[in-house]
Write an enzyme that holds these catalytic residues in place. Structure first.
Site, PDB file in Angstrom:
ATOM      1  CB  THR A   1      -0.922   0.062   1.071  1.00  0.00           C
ATOM      2  OG1 THR A   1      -0.004  -0.154   2.321  1.00  0.00           O
ATOM      3  CG2 THR A   1      -1.689  -1.304   1.222  1.00  0.00           C
TER       4      THR A   1
ATOM      5  CE  LYS B   1     -18.244  15.062  15.138  1.00  0.00           C
ATOM      6  NZ  LYS B   1     -18.322  14.033  16.118  1.00  0.00           N
TER       7      LYS B   1
END
Length: 540
Positions: free
Chosen positions: A180, A430
């Site tokens: 990855t 957020k």
């Protein structure tokens, strides 16, 4: 009642043999500094025979890892075919990694042999101590003294003959491995089996995937070190589509020249490549991409404006795909469903429809499986025969949920299997208890004609906990301001999404696979190296 059907092993060896027998006249083209190199599938297959024999003579056996540090070339295709088919494991190494990270991956995988192009020997040499590597095989005649004693690829092949005796393999044995990108921690190894690669080649080349045939010529821009080039070399070989490799020449000008000369019909690459091609076409009206019937963008979501402008300027339809290294990688492609027109942008700008063989679900933070209504938003989880069930020598239980891979993507899934990615778990912002999609903000910003690229990251805010910071690359000659971009965004997104913090840079940092490197942007911000300019909040 038991079936009496033949138990036929699903292996890369079979794909290899099929392409050789049935599509021997299909062509492989590699762009080189000294001119274009052409070979037939039959010639590539004979060279793969020789490569396997040479590797065996050098001591490579079943399960041994063979690293490739190569561009997209016909030699790399030979390794794709030979290494897994002889029972060894193909380990494609990312050319864009930092030396320490490259060494970590090679040592963790325990590569025994590495095949390297002479033009990038210094990059490999900079990795330092590679504890398990016993031989370096160099393609080309360039200086490789930094690696010590080496074997030369063409000399090894010349010493062997075609007709290698390919072994019968277990379809569940390891065929290849990729690591990855490591954007959220140390890179993790994903091991692909013969079975998973075989099924991925079939599934991804269905009409709902990236369909090709022996009538097609496929330009493979996506790096062959990135999730096995999205499986395209295997599916194209299996179906007899000509393969065109650009080697290191993946900048807009040489790519456009290659397209004009070789007339590919299908291509695949990351959005940043297609954006460069589009920008090049804006100042070079002779750029001719008319041979292309379809291009795919993946690795990150292409902006709607890019897909729209690509079709308007070049007449070429772009779709996107979604997946990960862990998913081999193809899980969805964004072909609009019937009865919608294939050019429908509202469908093509979504992540795409799930491929047969893959299952998706959307899961809330409390573990509740959400309905496929196109509205309920949660983490995307995936499972299927070409989805990894664990990482190599790293169980990482937090990444798996009762047999499902937790992708880290936030999205929705509708009743016809169409996935829409809203953000990454690590990138969603957020603010005051409400969520802001960094991906949607980026796409809207890149719709502005004076914005080349834009990345949005969360930064701390004393009042709202987090607020978006927009980092923008202006088009050459433009002086578009943050106030103008705020005004542009105001009718396009919720008012409280509009950033108060802006930074303008000459270039955005990118990961080894061409994604915006938001981890680096956040690090620069916290280090004080990315000083934003502030503008009044919309509505303040």
């Amino acid at each position: 009642m038991l079936s009496t059907m033949q138990d036929f092993p699903l292996t890369i060896t079979h794909l290899f043999d099929h392409g050789r027998r049935v599509h021997g006249q299909s062509e492989v083209v590699t762009s080189r500094a000294d001119g274009t190199r052409r070979s037939s599938f039959a010639e590539i297959a004979d060279r793969a025979d020789r490569l396997a024999a040479a590797l065996e003579r050098l001591g490579v056996g079943s399960g041994d890892r063979v690293g490739t540090f190569l561009w997209n070339t016909h030699e790399h295709l030979e390794a794709y075919l030979a290494v897994p088919s002889m029972g060894a494991v193909l380990h494609t190494l990312n050319l864009r990694l930092f030396p320490a990270q490259l060494a970590q991956i090679i040592n963790h995988a325990e590569d025994k042999v590495i095949v390297v192009d002479d033009t990038i020997v210094p990059l490999l040499a900079a990795a330092g101590e590679l504890r398990t590597v016993q031989r370096f095989i160099v393609i080309g005649d360039g200086d490789a003294s930094a690696l010590g004693a080496v074997d030369r690829y063409e000399e090894l092949l010349a010493a062997e003959e075609p007709g290698y005796a390919w072994p019968v393999l277990d379809e569940r044995s390891a065929a290849a491995m990729c690591y990855t990108s490591g954007t959220t921690g140390a890179p993790k190894g994903v091991v692909y089996s013969h079975r998973s690669t075989f099924l991925h080649a079939f599934g991804s080349s269905l009409p709902v995937g990236l369909p090709v045939s022996d009538r097609d010529r496929v330009l493979v821009i996506v790096p062959m070190f990135h999730a096995n080039a999205w499986g395209i070399p295997y599916s194209a070989w299996m179906l007899g589509a000509d393969l065109i490799f650009p080697e290191r020449y993946v900048q807009a000008e040489p790519l456009c020249a290659l397209i004009d000369a070789e007339r590919p019909t299908v291509s695949a690459g990351v959005p940043t490549v297609w954006s460069d091609v589009l920008n090049y076409g804006a100042t070079n009206p002779d750029a001719d991409l008319s041979s292309l019937r379809l291009v795919t963008a993946g690795g990150s979501a292409p902006p709607r404006a890019l897909m729209e402008d690509f079709q308007l300027r070049f007449g070429v339809r772009m779709i996107q795909g979604w997946g990960m290294t862990e998913t081999s990688p193809c899980c969805t492609l964004s072909h609009p469903p019937w009865p919608f027109d294939e050019d429908d942008l509202d469908w093509r700008t979504k992540a795409g429809r799930v491929l047969p063989g893959v299952e998706l679900r959307i899961v809330a933070a409390d573990g509740t499986v959400l309905p496929n209504d196109g509205e309920s938003q949660g983490e995307v989880e995936v499972r299927g025969p070409w989805i990894t069930g664990s990482y190599y020598r790293d169980p990482a239980p937090e990444k798996f949920d009762d047999g499902w891979l937790r992708t880290g993507d936030i999205g929705t899934l509708d009743e016809v299997g169409f996935l829409e990615i809203r953000d990454r778990v690590k990138d969603v912002i957020k603010s005051g208890g409400e969520w802001i999609s960094s991906v949607e903000l980026e796409n809207e910003l890149m719709a502005h004609p004076d914005v080349v690229e834009a990345a949005v990251v969360a930064v701390p805010d004393p009042k709202w906990e987090e607020r978006p910071l927009a980092v923008v690359v202006r088009r050459a000659g433009s002086e578009v301001s943050s106030a103008q971009l705020c005004a542009f965004l105001e009718p396009r997104v919720a008012r409280w999404w509009v950033p108060e913090r802006w930074a303008f840079v000459a270039e955005l940092p990118k990961t080894g696979v061409g994604k915006f490197d938001k981890k680096e942007l956040r690090a620069r911000y916290h280090a004080g190296d990315l000083t934003p300019e502030a503008v009044p909040a919309v509505g303040s």
